[in-house]
Design a protein around this motif. Sequence first.
Motif, PDB file in Angstrom:
ATOM      1  N   SER A 162       0.853  -1.189   0.000  1.00 61.32           N
ATOM      2  CA  SER A 162       0.000   0.000   0.000  1.00 61.32           C
ATOM      3  C   SER A 162       0.892   1.244   0.000  1.00 61.32           C
ATOM      4  CB  SER A 162      -0.938  -0.028   1.210  1.00 61.32           C
ATOM      5  OG  SER A 162      -0.205  -0.239   2.420  1.00 61.32           O
ATOM      6  N   ASP A 163       1.256   1.732   1.180  1.00 66.56           N
ATOM      7  CA  ASP A 163       2.135   2.900   1.271  1.00 66.56           C
ATOM      8  C   ASP A 163       3.555   2.524   0.863  1.00 66.56           C
ATOM      9  OD1 ASP A 163      -0.075   4.097   2.357  1.00 66.56           O
ATOM     10  OD2 ASP A 163       0.679   4.115   4.410  1.00 66.56           O
ATOM     11  N   ARG A 164       4.215   3.457   0.192  1.00 60.33           N
ATOM     12  CA  ARG A 164       5.632   3.268  -0.157  1.00 60.33           C
ATOM     13  C   ARG A 164       6.417   4.515   0.233  1.00 60.33           C
ATOM     14  NH1 ARG A 164       7.613  -0.827  -3.099  1.00 60.33           N
ATOM     15  NH2 ARG A 164       6.203  -2.175  -4.276  1.00 60.33           N
ATOM     16  N   LYS A 165       7.645   4.295   0.684  1.00 55.59           N
ATOM     17  CA  LYS A 165       8.534   5.424   0.942  1.00 55.59           C
ATOM     18  C   LYS A 165       9.016   6.015  -0.377  1.00 55.59           C
ATOM     19  CE  LYS A 165      10.342   4.342   5.526  1.00 55.59           C
ATOM     20  NZ  LYS A 165      11.577   4.174   6.348  1.00 55.59           N
ATOM     21  N   GLY A 166       9.473   7.266  -0.283  1.00 51.17           N
ATOM     22  CA  GLY A 166      10.149   7.878  -1.414  1.00 51.17           C
ATOM     23  C   GLY A 166      11.633   7.580  -1.347  1.00 51.17           C
ATOM     24  N   SER A 167      12.324   7.750  -2.481  1.00 53.73           N
ATOM     25  CA  SER A 167      13.744   7.399  -2.551  1.00 53.73           C
ATOM     26  C   SER A 167      14.514   8.462  -3.314  1.00 53.73           C
ATOM     27  CB  SER A 167      13.910   6.038  -3.240  1.00 53.73           C
ATOM     28  OG  SER A 167      15.278   5.677  -3.333  1.00 53.73           O
ATOM     29  N   GLY A 168      15.716   8.751  -2.821  1.00 54.10           N
ATOM     30  CA  GLY A 168      16.598   9.689  -3.504  1.00 54.10           C
ATOM     31  C   GLY A 168      18.029   9.202  -3.486  1.00 54.10           C
ATOM     32  N   ASN A 169      18.764   9.522  -4.537  1.00 54.94           N
ATOM     33  CA  ASN A 169      20.188   9.181  -4.635  1.00 54.94           C
ATOM     34  C   ASN A 169      21.011  10.461  -4.672  1.00 54.94           C
ATOM     35  OD1 ASN A 169      19.650   6.407  -4.752  1.00 54.94           O
ATOM     36  ND2 ASN A 169      19.446   6.454  -6.978  1.00 54.94           N
ATOM     37  N   PHE A 170      22.025  10.516  -3.824  1.00 61.40           N
ATOM     38  CA  PHE A 170      22.856  11.710  -3.707  1.00 61.40           C
ATOM     39  C   PHE A 170      24.332  11.328  -3.735  1.00 61.40           C
ATOM     40  CE2 PHE A 170      18.835  12.528  -1.653  1.00 61.40           C
ATOM     41  CZ  PHE A 170      18.483  13.788  -2.102  1.00 61.40           C
ATOM     42  N   THR A 171      25.147  12.232  -4.245  1.00 59.28           N
ATOM     43  CA  THR A 171      26.594  12.091  -4.187  1.00 59.28           C
ATOM     44  C   THR A 171      27.148  13.254  -3.374  1.00 59.28           C
ATOM     45  OG1 THR A 171      26.627  11.042  -6.365  1.00 59.28           O
ATOM     46  CG2 THR A 171      28.727  11.845  -5.501  1.00 59.28           C
ATOM     47  N   PHE A 172      27.854  12.929  -2.302  1.00 57.31           N
ATOM     48  CA  PHE A 172      28.468  13.940  -1.435  1.00 57.31           C
ATOM     49  C   PHE A 172      29.947  13.986  -1.788  1.00 57.31           C
ATOM     50  CE2 PHE A 172      30.116  16.077   2.211  1.00 57.31           C
ATOM     51  CZ  PHE A 172      29.059  16.784   2.789  1.00 57.31           C
ATOM     52  N   ILE A 173      30.415  15.150  -2.271  1.00 59.29           N
ATOM     53  CA  ILE A 173      31.770  15.290  -2.798  1.00 59.29           C
ATOM     54  C   ILE A 173      32.567  16.245  -1.915  1.00 59.29           C
ATOM     55  CG2 ILE A 173      33.163  15.942  -4.807  1.00 59.29           C
ATOM     56  CD1 ILE A 173      30.530  15.590  -6.472  1.00 59.29           C
ATOM     57  N   VAL A 174      33.780  15.820  -1.553  1.00 60.81           N
ATOM     58  CA  VAL A 174      34.688  16.690  -0.798  1.00 60.81           C
ATOM     59  C   VAL A 174      35.974  16.846  -1.602  1.00 60.81           C
ATOM     60  CG1 VAL A 174      36.021  17.018   1.319  1.00 60.81           C
ATOM     61  CG2 VAL A 174      33.742  15.965   1.423  1.00 60.81           C
ATOM     62  N   ARG A 175      36.398  18.090  -1.779  1.00 64.42           N
ATOM     63  CA  ARG A 175      37.680  18.391  -2.410  1.00 64.42           C
ATOM     64  C   ARG A 175      38.596  19.060  -1.389  1.00 64.42           C
ATOM     65  NH1 ARG A 175      33.965  18.887  -6.622  1.00 64.42           N
ATOM     66  NH2 ARG A 175      34.585  17.762  -8.511  1.00 64.42           N
ATOM     67  N   GLY A 176      39.811  18.540  -1.324  1.00 58.62           N
ATOM     68  CA  GLY A 176      40.801  19.108  -0.412  1.00 58.62           C
ATOM     69  C   GLY A 176      42.026  19.592  -1.168  1.00 58.62           C
ATOM     70  N   ARG A 177      43.221  19.229  -0.649  1.00 56.37           N
ATOM     71  CA  ARG A 177      44.459  19.675  -1.294  1.00 56.37           C
ATOM     72  C   ARG A 177      45.498  18.560  -1.199  1.00 56.37           C
ATOM     73  NH1 ARG A 177      46.440  24.157   1.961  1.00 56.37           N
ATOM     74  NH2 ARG A 177      44.749  25.345   0.997  1.00 56.37           N
ATOM     75  N   SER A 178      46.087  18.221  -2.344  1.00 59.19           N
ATOM     76  CA  SER A 178      47.130  17.190  -2.379  1.00 59.19           C
ATOM     77  C   SER A 178      48.418  17.705  -1.752  1.00 59.19           C
ATOM     78  CB  SER A 178      47.406  16.760  -3.817  1.00 59.19           C
ATOM     79  OG  SER A 178      46.303  16.094  -4.361  1.00 59.19           O
ATOM     80  N   ALA A 179      49.167  16.775  -1.183  1.00 53.74           N
ATOM     81  CA  ALA A 179      50.501  17.080  -0.650  1.00 53.74           C
ATOM     82  C   ALA A 179      51.219  15.758  -0.404  1.00 53.74           C
ATOM     83  CB  ALA A 179      50.398  17.891   0.637  1.00 53.74           C
ATOM     84  N   HIS A 180      52.524  15.823  -0.240  1.00 52.45           N
ATOM     85  CA  HIS A 180      53.305  14.643   0.117  1.00 52.45           C
ATOM     86  C   HIS A 180      52.939  14.231   1.541  1.00 52.45           C
ATOM     87  CE1 HIS A 180      56.707  12.043   1.060  1.00 52.45           C
ATOM     88  NE2 HIS A 180      56.983  12.004  -0.246  1.00 52.45           N
ATOM     89  N   ALA A 181      52.643  12.931   1.713  1.00 48.94           N
ATOM     90  CA  ALA A 181      52.148  12.463   3.002  1.00 48.94           C
ATOM     91  C   ALA A 181      53.212  12.463   4.094  1.00 48.94           C
ATOM     92  CB  ALA A 181      51.570  11.056   2.859  1.00 48.94           C
ATOM     93  N   GLY A 182      54.499  12.626   3.711  1.00 52.85           N
ATOM     94  CA  GLY A 182      55.548  12.689   4.716  1.00 52.85           C
ATOM     95  C   GLY A 182      56.114  14.083   4.851  1.00 52.85           C
ATOM     96  N   ARG A 183      56.636  14.605   3.749  1.00 50.66           N
ATOM     97  CA  ARG A 183      57.347  15.882   3.794  1.00 50.66           C
ATOM     98  C   ARG A 183      56.417  17.069   4.023  1.00 50.66           C
ATOM     99  NH1 ARG A 183      61.476  17.179  -1.022  1.00 50.66           N
ATOM    100  NH2 ARG A 183      62.382  15.299  -0.090  1.00 50.66           N
ATOM    101  N   ASP A 184      55.199  17.053   3.406  1.00 48.66           N
ATOM    102  CA  ASP A 184      54.348  18.249   3.425  1.00 48.66           C
ATOM    103  C   ASP A 184      52.938  17.968   3.929  1.00 48.66           C
ATOM    104  OD1 ASP A 184      56.343  19.920   2.218  1.00 48.66           O
ATOM    105  OD2 ASP A 184      55.874  18.963   0.298  1.00 48.66           O
ATOM    106  N   ILE A 185      52.785  16.987   4.802  1.00 46.67           N
ATOM    107  CA  ILE A 185      51.438  16.566   5.183  1.00 46.67           C
ATOM    108  C   ILE A 185      50.615  17.692   5.804  1.00 46.67           C
ATOM    109  CG2 ILE A 185      52.102  15.701   7.483  1.00 46.67           C
ATOM    110  CD1 ILE A 185      50.025  13.402   6.924  1.00 46.67           C
ATOM    111  N   THR A 186      51.283  18.621   6.489  1.00 45.25           N
ATOM    112  CA  THR A 186      50.522  19.695   7.137  1.00 45.25           C
ATOM    113  C   THR A 186      49.954  20.702   6.150  1.00 45.25           C
ATOM    114  OG1 THR A 186      52.560  20.961   7.479  1.00 45.25           O
ATOM    115  CG2 THR A 186      51.838  19.518   9.283  1.00 45.25           C
ATOM    116  N   THR A 187      50.518  20.753   4.946  1.00 46.61           N
ATOM    117  CA  THR A 187      49.967  21.672   3.930  1.00 46.61           C
ATOM    118  C   THR A 187      48.813  21.033   3.152  1.00 46.61           C
ATOM    119  OG1 THR A 187      51.484  20.973   2.173  1.00 46.61           O
ATOM    120  CG2 THR A 187      52.237  22.720   3.672  1.00 46.61           C
TER     121      THR A 187
END
Length: 406
Positions: free
Chosen positions: A197-222
């Motif tokens: 009888s009753d049906r729920k509604g449905s939605g599809n979403f994409t959650f995107i995050v962009r950051g900043r690349s850096a060397h994981a050892g030498r420059d990880i804090t940047t």
Amino acid sequence: MSTYVSHIASIASQRNRMRDLIIKWANINSGSCHVAGLEKMAAVVVEDCAGLGATVERITLPAQNVVAAEGTWHKVPLGPAISMVKRPESRVRVFLGIHADTVYSPENPFQKACETSPGKLNGPGVLDAKGGLAVLLLALETLEKSPWAGNIGWEVLINPDEEIGSPGSAPILAAAARRNHLGLVFEPALPNGNLVSDRKGSGNFTFIVRGRSAHAGRDITTGRNAIAALAEAVVRINAALGRLDAVSVNVGQIEGGTALNVVPALALCRINVRVGSQEQQAQVRSHLEAIAADISGREGFCAQVLGDFHAPPRAADAAMLLWLGRACACGADLGLNISWQGSGGTCDGNRLAANGLITLDTMGPVGGEIHSPQEYLLLDSLVPRASLAALLLLKVASGEYGCSSR
């Protein structure tokens, strides 16, 4: 009931034929994105339904817009839809629909159907929804052999994209809803045989995050780690949406990162959300946007939400309850003890109802464990469910069950 007994009696002898059709169809891979398989499935189904004498049209659907791993939209081709129409000029018209696509890609090891035990058929799409297609076919064959067939018109839509939200066939469904008086969709019955009888509604979403690349050892804090920020967002999304009554959320896919010694600059997740009302659709969108805005407010980060709801929630109104009662009365005539109940699932019935068509959308056979390698169909449900659909059609065609004018 006695008026119709002789007309539905022949269905009892068609169990093995229906089984063989389902096995043949299930052994054709028709995953939603496998266009070649969907093309083959369409051709085979047209041939198997030729005896109905309908006007057949192969409909090319527009490509689907999909968010790729790089966080941008791109187009993915869809398979063809098949339309079959008979007596469209009739005063009373019935829509019958089911999808040809499945959730199983060509790379999935689950590819063949077989009886794992007497009366239990295991295979990709045997229940969802190639079994429903067999039930639809037998019901229409029964109608067409009856003396009342000329009293109603019907159209069938077999679409290739329901499992991904019917992005290409939604306009076709909307148009069909506006020109018909009753809709029957042959999604699987609930495991107890009940209708939805009753049906729920449905939605599809994409959650995107962009950051900043850096060397994981030498420059990880940047660097600005997009995966870490996305992980936080996922926890917050589950918490925020989980507090909304009757809302469910499933983070189904996560992508991101390159080499292990590189701070990841991009990460995304794909989310399915189910809601109980139109108001909750707005609440979900608001929560997602607020979390994205918070992350974007941090130095070096940018977050966005893409996607939307593709199936509105459906609450059974008085007209639908009337037809649910009629379907259950037909079941009682056949010795079936069935009723109706709500479901968290969505289907094309949501889309048809949103466009004003009274729709019964669990007219298919009984089984369980859909969307898994354990998917199965109970073969002994095929004859009763085909008889149920046929009896309902016969009562509409004979005039016993009247349809509201459009």
